[in-house]
Design a protein around this motif. Sequence first.
Motif, short mmCIF file in Angstrom:
data_model
loop_
_atom_site.label_atom_id
_atom_site.label_comp_id
_atom_site.label_asym_id
_atom_site.label_seq_id
_atom_site.Cartn_x
_atom_site.Cartn_y
_atom_site.Cartn_z
N PRO B 205 -6.78 -31.24 -12.92
CA PRO B 205 -7.32 -32.03 -14.03
C PRO B 205 -6.83 -31.53 -15.40
O PRO B 205 -6.64 -30.33 -15.60
CB PRO B 205 -8.83 -31.84 -13.92
N LEU B 206 -6.62 -32.49 -16.29
CA LEU B 206 -6.08 -32.19 -17.62
C LEU B 206 -7.21 -31.84 -18.59
O LEU B 206 -8.10 -32.64 -18.83
CB LEU B 206 -5.30 -33.41 -18.12
N LEU B 207 -7.15 -30.64 -19.14
CA LEU B 207 -8.17 -30.22 -20.11
C LEU B 207 -7.79 -30.66 -21.52
O LEU B 207 -8.65 -31.00 -22.33
CB LEU B 207 -8.31 -28.69 -20.08
N GLY B 208 -6.50 -30.63 -21.81
CA GLY B 208 -6.09 -31.02 -23.16
C GLY B 208 -4.59 -30.95 -23.33
O GLY B 208 -3.88 -30.36 -22.52
N VAL B 209 -4.12 -31.61 -24.38
CA VAL B 209 -2.71 -31.58 -24.73
C VAL B 209 -2.62 -31.17 -26.20
O VAL B 209 -3.17 -31.84 -27.06
CB VAL B 209 -2.06 -32.96 -24.54
N ALA B 241 -10.48 -30.03 -26.40
CA ALA B 241 -10.41 -29.28 -25.13
C ALA B 241 -11.70 -28.49 -24.90
O ALA B 241 -12.20 -28.43 -23.78
CB ALA B 241 -9.20 -28.35 -25.13
N VAL B 242 -12.22 -27.90 -25.97
CA VAL B 242 -13.49 -27.15 -25.86
C VAL B 242 -14.60 -28.10 -25.42
O VAL B 242 -15.40 -27.78 -24.53
CB VAL B 242 -13.85 -26.46 -27.19
N GLY B 243 -14.63 -29.29 -26.01
CA GLY B 243 -15.61 -30.30 -25.63
C GLY B 243 -15.53 -30.62 -24.14
O GLY B 243 -16.53 -30.64 -23.43
N GLY B 247 -17.86 -30.18 -20.52
CA GLY B 247 -18.27 -31.37 -19.77
C GLY B 247 -18.32 -32.66 -20.56
O GLY B 247 -18.74 -33.69 -20.04
N GLU B 248 -17.92 -32.63 -21.84
CA GLU B 248 -17.92 -33.86 -22.63
C GLU B 248 -16.74 -34.74 -22.20
O GLU B 248 -15.72 -34.24 -21.77
CB GLU B 248 -17.77 -33.54 -24.12
N ASP B 249 -16.91 -36.03 -22.37
CA ASP B 249 -15.85 -36.97 -22.05
C ASP B 249 -15.16 -37.35 -23.36
O ASP B 249 -15.72 -38.06 -24.17
CB ASP B 249 -16.47 -38.20 -21.37
N ARG B 250 -13.97 -36.83 -23.56
CA ARG B 250 -13.27 -37.11 -24.82
C ARG B 250 -11.92 -37.75 -24.54
O ARG B 250 -11.21 -37.33 -23.63
CB ARG B 250 -13.03 -35.80 -25.57
N MET B 251 -11.55 -38.72 -25.35
CA MET B 251 -10.22 -39.36 -25.24
C MET B 251 -9.14 -38.32 -25.55
O MET B 251 -9.32 -37.47 -26.42
CB MET B 251 -10.12 -40.48 -26.28
N HIS B 252 -8.02 -38.43 -24.85
CA HIS B 252 -6.88 -37.57 -25.20
C HIS B 252 -6.18 -38.16 -26.42
O HIS B 252 -5.85 -39.34 -26.44
CB HIS B 252 -5.92 -37.44 -24.02
#
Lengths: 87, 271
Positions: B205-209, B241-243, B247-252
């Motif tokens: 799973p992608l945490l962040g870019v 990414a911290v969000g 467990g937060e659902d954030r748009m990339h």
Amino acid sequence: MRILDFFRNNRKTSASTAKDRLQIIVAQERMTRNGPDYLPMMKEELLLVVRKYIQVPDGAVTVKLDKDDDCEVLELNIMLPEQAEAE
Amino acid sequence: MAKVIVVTSGKGGVGKTTSSAALGTGLALRGYKTVVIDFDVGLRNLDLIMGCERRVVYDFINVIRQESNLNQSLIKDKRVDNLYILAASQTKDKDTLDIEGVGRVINELSQTFDFIICDSPAGIEKGAFMAMYFADEAVIVTNPEVSSVRDSDRILGLLASKTARAVNNRDAVKEHLLMTRYDPSRVAKGEMLSVEDVTDILAIPLLGVIPESESVLSASNSGNPVILDTESKAGQAYDDAVGRLLGEDRMHRFLEIEKKGFFQKLGLFRS
């Protein structure tokens, strides 16, 4: 942007070459990952033995180690080329 | 009980320490008591990235050898409450790390902290192994580049077989992919692996870019974790990414090239 991508995809980009190369090497490394260290060497030697009798390409010998609870199975697969069978 | 998160990659120079500093700072900003531990014994740099290099008195190895206690060795961040740093030793070598010693320190930290971030050294030797051994979760820092992706895959193999969770048959270490130094314009030209390419291969799973950004270098120049630069894209991407880590659902964000003028778009045809 998607339309532009469509036109550009006719030519192979360096990124897609990178992805292809990675998929091959990663798949190969995952297969041998948890096996013992001697597996690659054993595979090389097996290939040499087979070649004493039959000319086979590099990828013809595959060695796979499977683990079930308390039993390990070493699976050896030698693909013979079609001409060799005919001889 | 604290959650132990290892920030690792296999390959060097991909942004482990930058990411450890940013994620640790981000968690502390949200009120979680967080400690970031530098496991790169002999080549410590977390202190420099976090701007506390002149305040290191006792380090991680001193605590392991019981030459100092945790209170003496933890460096409290001056900008963010709840944030602490445990520096690596600059003089000892990595063989000083052992499972018993590291385990004791992590266990002691677990009593009072919410998050323990383990900043792994590059490579797959003892330091990297120790950094991942007690992890509950792992952030795999990867550049969109062949050697980094291959090394990340290797690290995923180690996480699945060599960690305490693997050895004791507990639930597997939760894996997160953090892509750094991402340049959407080069991806659009087919010069750089895309996020999809890398997630296809690594299958985690992608945490962040984190986009390639000048602010990362200026942040390290001044010893401020880049997440504190809330104006910068890299800082915002780390905050997302911290969000997600919580467990937060954030748009990339920052995955597409910035809007360009009509003629610049036409220019893409020629590239």
